[in-house]
Enzyme design. Structure first.
Site, PDB file in Angstrom:
ATOM      1  N   ASP A  78      12.032  -5.386   3.715  1.00 11.71           N
ATOM      2  CA  ASP A  78      10.690  -4.816   3.517  1.00 11.71           C
ATOM      3  C   ASP A  78      10.812  -3.480   2.798  1.00 11.71           C
ATOM      4  O   ASP A  78      10.801  -2.418   3.417  1.00 11.71           O
ATOM      5  CB  ASP A  78       9.989  -4.639   4.868  1.00 11.71           C
ATOM      6  CG  ASP A  78       8.545  -4.219   4.683  1.00 11.71           C
ATOM      7  OD1 ASP A  78       8.123  -4.028   3.522  1.00 11.71           O
ATOM      8  OD2 ASP A  78       7.830  -4.083   5.694  1.00 11.71           O
ATOM      9  N   LYS A  80       8.651  -2.417   0.545  1.00 12.66           N
ATOM     10  CA  LYS A  80       7.320  -1.938   0.108  1.00 12.66           C
ATOM     11  C   LYS A  80       7.446  -1.335  -1.287  1.00 12.66           C
ATOM     12  O   LYS A  80       6.914  -0.261  -1.576  1.00 12.66           O
ATOM     13  CB  LYS A  80       6.745  -0.911   1.077  1.00 12.66           C
ATOM     14  CG  LYS A  80       6.421  -1.442   2.436  1.00 12.66           C
ATOM     15  CD  LYS A  80       5.063  -2.136   2.448  1.00 12.66           C
ATOM     16  CE  LYS A  80       4.871  -2.927   3.712  1.00 12.66           C
ATOM     17  NZ  LYS A  80       5.508  -2.402   4.920  1.00 12.66           N
ATOM     18  N   PRO A 188       1.302  -9.221   9.664  1.00 13.62           N
ATOM     19  CA  PRO A 188       1.648  -8.197  10.654  1.00 13.62           C
ATOM     20  C   PRO A 188       0.390  -7.634  11.312  1.00 13.62           C
ATOM     21  O   PRO A 188      -0.727  -7.885  10.839  1.00 13.62           O
ATOM     22  CB  PRO A 188       2.319  -7.119   9.799  1.00 13.62           C
ATOM     23  CG  PRO A 188       1.639  -7.207   8.475  1.00 13.62           C
ATOM     24  CD  PRO A 188       1.128  -8.631   8.312  1.00 13.62           C
ATOM     25  N   VAL A 190       0.174  -7.634  14.894  1.00 14.38           N
ATOM     26  CA  VAL A 190       0.052  -8.264  16.220  1.00 14.38           C
ATOM     27  C   VAL A 190       0.718  -7.383  17.282  1.00 14.38           C
ATOM     28  O   VAL A 190       1.784  -6.814  17.045  1.00 14.38           O
ATOM     29  CB  VAL A 190       0.728  -9.660  16.203  1.00 14.38           C
ATOM     30  CG1 VAL A 190       0.759 -10.262  17.602  1.00 14.38           C
ATOM     31  CG2 VAL A 190       0.002 -10.584  15.228  1.00 14.38           C
ATOM     32  N   GLY A 194      -2.766  -4.144  17.738  1.00 13.96           N
ATOM     33  CA  GLY A 194      -4.000  -4.626  18.359  1.00 13.96           C
ATOM     34  C   GLY A 194      -4.353  -6.092  18.225  1.00 13.96           C
ATOM     35  O   GLY A 194      -5.162  -6.594  18.999  1.00 13.96           O
ATOM     36  N   ARG A 212       7.344  -3.639  17.128  1.00 15.09           N
ATOM     37  CA  ARG A 212       7.522  -2.784  18.311  1.00 15.09           C
ATOM     38  C   ARG A 212       7.321  -3.523  19.623  1.00 15.09           C
ATOM     39  O   ARG A 212       7.992  -3.237  20.612  1.00 15.09           O
ATOM     40  CB  ARG A 212       6.556  -1.587  18.221  1.00 15.09           C
ATOM     41  CG  ARG A 212       7.017  -0.547  17.234  1.00 15.09           C
ATOM     42  CD  ARG A 212       5.909   0.418  16.911  1.00 15.09           C
ATOM     43  NE  ARG A 212       4.852  -0.211  16.126  1.00 15.09           N
ATOM     44  CZ  ARG A 212       3.730   0.413  15.755  1.00 15.09           C
ATOM     45  NH1 ARG A 212       3.529   1.662  16.114  1.00 15.09           N
ATOM     46  NH2 ARG A 212       2.823  -0.222  15.017  1.00 15.09           N
TER      47      ARG A 212
HETATM   48  P1  BMP Z   1       4.704  -3.517  14.512  1.00  7.53           P
HETATM   49  O1  BMP Z   1       4.605  -4.943  15.065  1.00  7.53           O
HETATM   50  O2  BMP Z   1       5.707  -2.686  15.194  1.00  7.53           O
HETATM   51  O3  BMP Z   1       3.352  -2.873  14.371  1.00  7.53           O
HETATM   52  O4  BMP Z   1       5.309  -3.659  13.053  1.00  7.53           O
HETATM   53  C1  BMP Z   1       4.650  -4.254  12.000  1.00  7.53           C
HETATM   54  C2  BMP Z   1       5.568  -4.354  10.810  1.00  7.53           C
HETATM   55  O5  BMP Z   1       4.847  -4.901   9.709  1.00  7.53           O
HETATM   56  C3  BMP Z   1       6.131  -3.015  10.337  1.00  7.53           C
HETATM   57  O6  BMP Z   1       7.458  -3.256   9.913  1.00  7.53           O
HETATM   58  C4  BMP Z   1       5.281  -2.637   9.130  1.00  7.53           C
HETATM   59  O7  BMP Z   1       6.021  -1.966   8.137  1.00  7.53           O
HETATM   60  C5  BMP Z   1       4.840  -4.001   8.605  1.00  7.53           C
HETATM   61  N1  BMP Z   1       3.496  -4.017   8.000  1.00  7.53           N
HETATM   62  C6  BMP Z   1       2.377  -3.660   8.724  1.00  7.53           C
HETATM   63  O8  BMP Z   1       2.460  -3.286   9.893  1.00  7.53           O
HETATM   64  N2  BMP Z   1       1.159  -3.737   8.106  1.00  7.53           N
HETATM   65  C7  BMP Z   1       1.003  -4.117   6.819  1.00  7.53           C
HETATM   66  O9  BMP Z   1      -0.118  -4.181   6.357  1.00  7.53           O
HETATM   67  C8  BMP Z   1       2.128  -4.483   6.098  1.00  7.53           C
HETATM   68  C9  BMP Z   1       3.383  -4.449   6.702  1.00  7.53           C
HETATM   69  O10 BMP Z   1       4.445  -4.826   6.039  1.00  7.53           O
END
Ligand code: BMP
Length: 237
Positions: A78, A80, A188, A190, A194, A212
């Site tokens: 990732d 980005k 992502p 979840v 929230g 996380r």
């Molecule tokens: P978490 O479940 O801890 O919130 O992590 C979400 C992951 O998805 C992180 O690695 C973040 O960089 C990525 N991500 C995100 O949360 N939202 C987006 O819109 C795009 C992402 O890549």
């Protein structure tokens, strides 16, 4: 193998739609922790997304050893990535040499001599390009998500193999599912951000990305097993 084929091979075999996001760093976590986590969770997960914090903390060479030591998951870097095509190609080279299967890049920089070149270059190297079209945090709605339709429309002419669309704003998954056809939607947002597990898949995503909620848990593998119980392959139609 392209991303769709990898997902359709691994997902049904493990009966899973779960991708784990690892944004773990030293000193709280270690390479040994990552290795053990991958081995113990492997039967339950489709892929592992490694974020920039982990690559900076452990170093790409060390991460690469873990990636090459274990092949039955889809390894997603990732990055980005958001840059001109020239720099994008340099980053693609590094990530491809490290053994990753896919790379995440931003679409908002524009395609001509920008992300378009990077997508084509990655695809030619066999590194599956995944595009961020809309984001999951509330600020995603300030700018990016409003132009996500334009980004998506333009991207369709490029060999993009996957899209990141937010579990926190499932309307984008529903809007764009038909547009992207067989290309993979990874979602992502979840857990900690929230959204409920399963909600993105039920709205048309192929995979849910969870970070996380898993790696911060006292017992990450129990959490993986619990999520695997929800994110079954047949959850989606
Ligand atoms: P978490 O479940 O801890 O919130 O992590 C979400 C992951 O998805 C992180 O690695 C973040 O960089 C990525 N991500 C995100 O949360 N939202 C987006 O819109 C795009 C992402 O890549």
């Amino acid at each position: 193998m392209n991303l769709r084929h990898m997902v359709d091979d691994i997902g049904p075999r493990k009966d899973s739609r779960l991708v784990v996001a690892l944004d773990v760093r030293r000193p709280r976590w270690s390479l040994e922790w990552i290795r053990a986590f991958v081995e113990e969770s492997s039967n339950y997960i489709v892929g592992i997304k490694i974020g920039v914090p982990s690559i900076l903390s452990f170093g790409l060479e060390n991460i690469s050893r873990v990636v090459n030591g274990f092949r039955d998951v889809i390894w997603i870097a990732d990055m980005k990535l958001a840059d001109i095509g020239y720099v994008g190609r340099l980053i693609v080279d590094e990530i491809s040499n490290a053994g990753f299967d896919a790379i995440i890049m931003h679409g908002f920089v524009g395609f001509e001599k920008g992300v378009g070149d990077t997508i084509v270059y990655a695809s030619d190297k066999g590194l599956s390009p995944i595009l961020v079209a809309a984001m999951s945090h509330p600020g995603g709605e300030e700018y990016l998500n409003r132009v996500s339709g334009d980004i998506l429309m333009k991207s369709i002419d490029y060999p993009v193999e996957g899209y990141i669309l937010p579990a926190t704003f499932t309307k984008y998954i529903r809007f764009y599912r038909k547009m992207v056809g067989e290309r993979v939607i990874l979602s992502p947002g979840v857990g900690t951000q929230g959204a409920k597990p399963g909600s993105a898949v039920l709205n048309g995503a192929d995979l849910e990305i969870i970070g996380r909620w898993i790696y911060m848990d006292e017992s990450p593998i129990s959490r993986v097993r619990e999520l695997h119980g929800v994110l079954r392959w047949h959850l989606q139609g």
